[in-house]
Design an enzyme around this catalytic site. Structure first.
Site, PDB file in Angstrom:
ATOM      1  N   THR A 170     -15.312 -77.918  15.365  1.00 45.90           N
ATOM      2  CA  THR A 170     -14.686 -77.348  16.553  1.00 45.90           C
ATOM      3  C   THR A 170     -13.232 -77.823  16.634  1.00 45.90           C
ATOM      4  OG1 THR A 170     -16.769 -77.287  17.743  1.00 45.90           O
ATOM      5  CG2 THR A 170     -14.820 -77.572  19.093  1.00 45.90           C
ATOM      6  N   ARG A 198     -26.835 -68.567  22.021  1.00 45.69           N
ATOM      7  CA  ARG A 198     -26.691 -69.999  22.347  1.00 45.69           C
ATOM      8  C   ARG A 198     -25.233 -70.298  22.699  1.00 45.69           C
ATOM      9  NH1 ARG A 198     -23.356 -74.410  20.254  1.00 45.69           N
ATOM     10  NH2 ARG A 198     -24.450 -76.347  20.648  1.00 45.69           N
ATOM     11  N   VAL A 199     -25.009 -70.992  23.790  1.00 44.85           N
ATOM     12  CA  VAL A 199     -23.663 -71.446  24.150  1.00 44.85           C
ATOM     13  C   VAL A 199     -23.727 -72.962  24.271  1.00 44.85           C
ATOM     14  CG1 VAL A 199     -21.843 -71.361  25.890  1.00 44.85           C
ATOM     15  CG2 VAL A 199     -23.123 -69.285  25.332  1.00 44.85           C
ATOM     16  N   THR A 221     -15.848 -82.545  20.948  1.00 48.04           N
ATOM     17  CA  THR A 221     -16.486 -81.904  19.800  1.00 48.04           C
ATOM     18  C   THR A 221     -17.740 -82.697  19.461  1.00 48.04           C
ATOM     19  OG1 THR A 221     -16.265 -81.378  17.448  1.00 48.04           O
ATOM     20  CG2 THR A 221     -14.984 -83.238  18.244  1.00 48.04           C
ATOM     21  N   GLY A 222     -18.681 -82.030  18.823  1.00 42.71           N
ATOM     22  CA  GLY A 222     -19.913 -82.728  18.450  1.00 42.71           C
ATOM     23  C   GLY A 222     -21.125 -81.944  18.908  1.00 42.71           C
ATOM     24  N   HIS A 223     -22.239 -82.625  19.053  1.00 45.42           N
ATOM     25  CA  HIS A 223     -23.502 -81.966  19.375  1.00 45.42           C
ATOM     26  C   HIS A 223     -23.495 -81.476  20.827  1.00 45.42           C
ATOM     27  CE1 HIS A 223     -28.111 -82.215  19.793  1.00 45.42           C
ATOM     28  NE2 HIS A 223     -27.748 -81.039  19.324  1.00 45.42           N
TER      29      HIS A 223
HETATM   30  N1  ASP Z   1     -19.588 -78.818  20.301  1.00 44.23           N
HETATM   31  C1  ASP Z   1     -19.790 -77.654  19.479  1.00 44.23           C
HETATM   32  C2  ASP Z   1     -21.022 -76.937  19.950  1.00 44.23           C
HETATM   33  O1  ASP Z   1     -22.021 -77.577  20.187  1.00 44.23           O
HETATM   34  C3  ASP Z   1     -19.924 -77.952  18.037  1.00 44.23           C
HETATM   35  C4  ASP Z   1     -18.964 -78.958  17.448  1.00 44.23           C
HETATM   36  O2  ASP Z   1     -18.095 -79.457  18.143  1.00 44.23           O
HETATM   37  O3  ASP Z   1     -19.080 -79.275  16.262  1.00 44.23           O
HETATM   38  O4  ASP Z   1     -21.015 -75.731  20.006  1.00 44.23           O
END
Ligand code: ASP
Length: 300
Positions: A170, A198-199, A221-223
């Site tokens: 992201t 999915r959001v 960013t991340g999960h």
């Molecule tokens: N945060 C983003 C999501 O879950 C993915 C990511 O940042 O890697 O859509």
């Protein structure tokens, strides 16, 4: 106090960046910093700067945003983005759009011209058409690297290892302009092979992004399913509001996420004076910021 006339920090995600992708990440972060810096140096607004920086990263296939994003379970790219003005708290966000090359431009249009904060899917694309943002073909957002990863997942069981760097990143930015205005923005293709519709956290105010001139500006960013649980961007902004220094606010937010969700993420932020910080508990995070002497500090 910040000696800088303006500040900028950008990121290209917290992920397991392979050595082979480090140079591309660094180049992408540099281009985004240049785009945002050029706006700020001409006394442009923080909003324009984060929009310009994020648009560069959306166009760069190294990152999971705009063109080159992960495909969802049905083999389609669905994009999310948000932009927030820390002075007015005005925000524009889009979710699950499939025909927008630069979702950050649509998010900005919503911030400027809509009574709403977030528009999703077909409604967001209708708003784009009615407001002069061209629609692209869904195919224009798909690149062969991602289609091949998706095919491997479909042939067997979904496995993030089939994807570039497990799952690439992201993007986001935070800026303080020469008039003291703060803004933040985030854009993503979401997680690989996600369920259609999915959001994640990225386009949700307070989760993937937050900006308040009384506190700071944050992009995460991340999960996403974990970040949402702790409303991470707002949690970090509240730490800043309550006097935490930028590095502590960033680190404490990631510690909170790890403790309460046992998951991984990263964030960048600026405090209200424009002092930058970043933290992550993934193997790597791609980010960079403008230093007081005008040079860039880029870390991957
Ligand atoms: N945060 C983003 C999501 O879950 C993915 C990511 O940042 O890697 O859509």
């Amino acid at each position: 106090m910040n000696p800088r006339p303006f500040s900028l920090i950008v990121h290209g995600g917290a992920w397991d960046i392979p050595d082979s992708a480090v140079a591309d990440c660094r180049a992408g972060i540099r281009c985004a910093l240049e785009a945002g810096r050029d706006v700020l140096a001409k006394n442009g607004s923080a909003l324009d700067a984060v929009q310009a920086a994020v648009a560069v990263l959306e166009d760069d296939i190294t990152f999971d945003a705009g063109t080159g994003s992960h495909l969802n379970r049905d083999g389609r790219v669905q994009l999310d983005a948000i932009i927030m003005d820390g002075t007015t708290l005005k925000t524009g966000a889009v979710a699950a759009v499939e025909r927008i090359r630069n979702p950050i431009h649509l998010a900005r249009k919503i911030l400027d011209s809509s009574a709403h904060i977030m528009l999703a899917a077909a409604g967001a694309e209708l708003f784009a058409q009615e407001n002069g943002i061209p629609l692209c073909s869904p195919e224009d957002l798909i690149i062969e690297r991602e289609r091949a990863a998706w095919r491997r997942c479909r042939e067997g069981k979904h496995n993030s290892h089939f994807h570039f760097g497990d799952k690439h990143g992201t993007v986001g930015a935070a800026a303080l302009d020469s008039s003291g205005r703060l803004a933040a923005a985030t854009s993503t293709g979401g997680t690989c092979c996600k369920f259609p519709g999915r959001v994640g956290d990225s386009p949700l105010i307070g989760c993937g992004c937050y900006a308040d001139a009384e506190a700071g500006a944050v992009s995460c960013t991340g999960h996403g399913e974990a970040i949402m649980k702790i409303v991470m961007a707002k949690s970090a902004a509240d730490l800043l509001r309550n006097g935490a220094d930028p590095s502590s606010a960033a680190a404490e937010s990631i510690q909170l996420l790890a403790r309460r969700t046992q998951s991984t993420a990263g964030l960048i932020l600026l405090d209200r004076h424009g002092v930058p910080a970043a933290s992550f508990n993934t193997p790597r995070m791609a980010y960079g910021f403008l230093q007081p002497d005008g040079s860039f500090l880029i870390t991957v």
